[in-house]
Design an enzyme around this catalytic site. Structure first.
Site, PDB file in Angstrom:
ATOM      1  N   HIS A   1      45.462  36.695  28.491  1.00 28.07           N
ATOM      2  CA  HIS A   1      45.096  35.483  29.460  1.00 28.07           C
ATOM      3  C   HIS A   1      45.744  34.444  28.573  1.00 28.07           C
ATOM      4  CE1 HIS A   1      42.597  33.463  32.208  1.00 28.07           C
ATOM      5  NE2 HIS A   1      42.370  32.549  31.471  1.00 28.07           N
ATOM      6  N   GLU A   2      45.440  34.035  27.214  1.00 20.57           N
ATOM      7  CA  GLU A   2      45.685  33.103  26.757  1.00 20.57           C
ATOM      8  C   GLU A   2      46.636  32.755  26.676  1.00 20.57           C
ATOM      9  OE1 GLU A   2      43.535  31.186  26.761  1.00 20.57           O
ATOM     10  OE2 GLU A   2      41.660  32.266  26.812  1.00 20.57           O
TER      11      GLU A   2
ATOM     12  N   GLU B   1      42.384  29.895  36.654  1.00 22.20           N
ATOM     13  CA  GLU B   1      42.363  31.116  35.919  1.00 22.20           C
ATOM     14  C   GLU B   1      42.564  32.051  36.882  1.00 22.20           C
ATOM     15  OE1 GLU B   1      40.444  31.503  32.856  1.00 22.20           O
ATOM     16  OE2 GLU B   1      41.121  29.302  33.081  1.00 22.20           O
TER      17      GLU B   1
END
Length: 295
Positions: A143-144, A220
């Protein structure tokens, strides 16, 4: 996964459009206040100050964020799983290995920052490393790294700087209004400018903050989808998000200035559900998990 790439392109276009709107707001506020006080130097100063802040945030954003969160460099020997997971995923994603940091905090969370892929930083809390298994950690790091690859961090940093700049302008004007100052009073025109200046000073920071939150919430979802595509296992990130959201206490270093950078709200479950949905920097975890699992 053509829809994912189309969504990424659309979101980036929308974000840059929002950023262009931010610049117009800054210029507009500077013009209104300069007209109100009959001093064009205020407008010029606002533009120059805005440019300087943006340049500074571009070059030093990662150092500023690391300092604010109290993160420390993470060595391969001490944090082997974090290092090897990030190394493997960076190779898979085709991005350089980011610098790794660890925050001494029991609350599980993580974030990425930096102006581009070559200057990226990924940080995780000690609580996250203790709570998650390797598969879940892979989901979080993917995700990061997706934030890094999608160039989210630069956009978010500039948004923060501009929101802060608008708030500074508004604060300066309100203080000047409280303590008086030299201004041109031209009857109805002067009164109209006064009203516009006050309205701009009050509403602009609110608008800036809402735009900043909108950028974060959209990105996100995009980083979740991109991370799932990277690991080919969305269940890992979904499980990690559920564990992270289950931790109620806030981070010790929680700050509104950096909250949007983290994978989950660093303030925990400290506010009502309606307030959380209206002002939170992250979409509800339930919605993110449903999107990941296709439910």
């Amino acid at each position: 996964m053509a829809d994912l790439y189309q969504e990424r392109s659309n979101n980036l276009t929308k974000t840059w459009a929002l950023m262009a709107g931010f610049f117009l707001v800054v210029i507009g506020i500077g013009w209104v206040i300069s007209a109100y006080y009959g001093n064009p130097g205020i407008l010029y100063g606002a533009v120059i100050f805005s440019v300087l802040m943006n340049v500074g945030s571009y070059w030093f954003s990662d150092k500023v964020v690391i300092g604010m969160t109290g993160a420390k460099p993470a060595s391969r020997e001490e944090f082997f799983d974090l290092y090897t997971v990030t190394e493997n995923l960076a190779i898979t994603a085709g991005v350089p290995m980011p610098k790794l940091y660890v925050i001494n905090d029991p609350a599980p969370n993580a974030f990425a920052t930096g102006r581009d892929e070559k200057h990226a930083v990924v940080a995780a809390t000690t609580g996250l490393l203790k709570m998650l298994n390797r598969t879940e950690l892979e989901g979080v790091i993917a995700h990061e790294l997706s934030h890094v690859k999608n160039r989210d961090m630069l956009v978010m940093t500039v948004a923060v700087v501009l929101a802060g700049f608008v708030a500074i302008i508004a604060d300066i004007f309100l203080r000047m209004s409280m303590f008086g100052g030299n201004r041109d009073d031209n009857g109805k025109a002067g009164a109209l400018l006064a009203v516009l200046a006050i309205v701009a000073a009050i509403l602009a920071p609110i608008a800036a903050q809402l735009i900043q939150l909108a950028i974060s919430r959209k990105r996100e979802f995009l980083a979740d989808a991109s991370g799932a595509l990277l690991t080919r296992y969305p269940e890992g990130l979904a499980s990690a998000l559920q564990k992270i959201s289950g931790y109620a206490a806030p981070m010790k270093s929680a700050s509104h200035a950096t909250a949007h950078l983290f994978i989950a709200n660093p303030f925990g479950r400290t506010a009502g559900q309606f307030i959380n949905r209206l002002f939170a920097t992250h979409p509800p975890v339930e919605e993110r998990v449903k999107a990941l699992l296709g439910k």
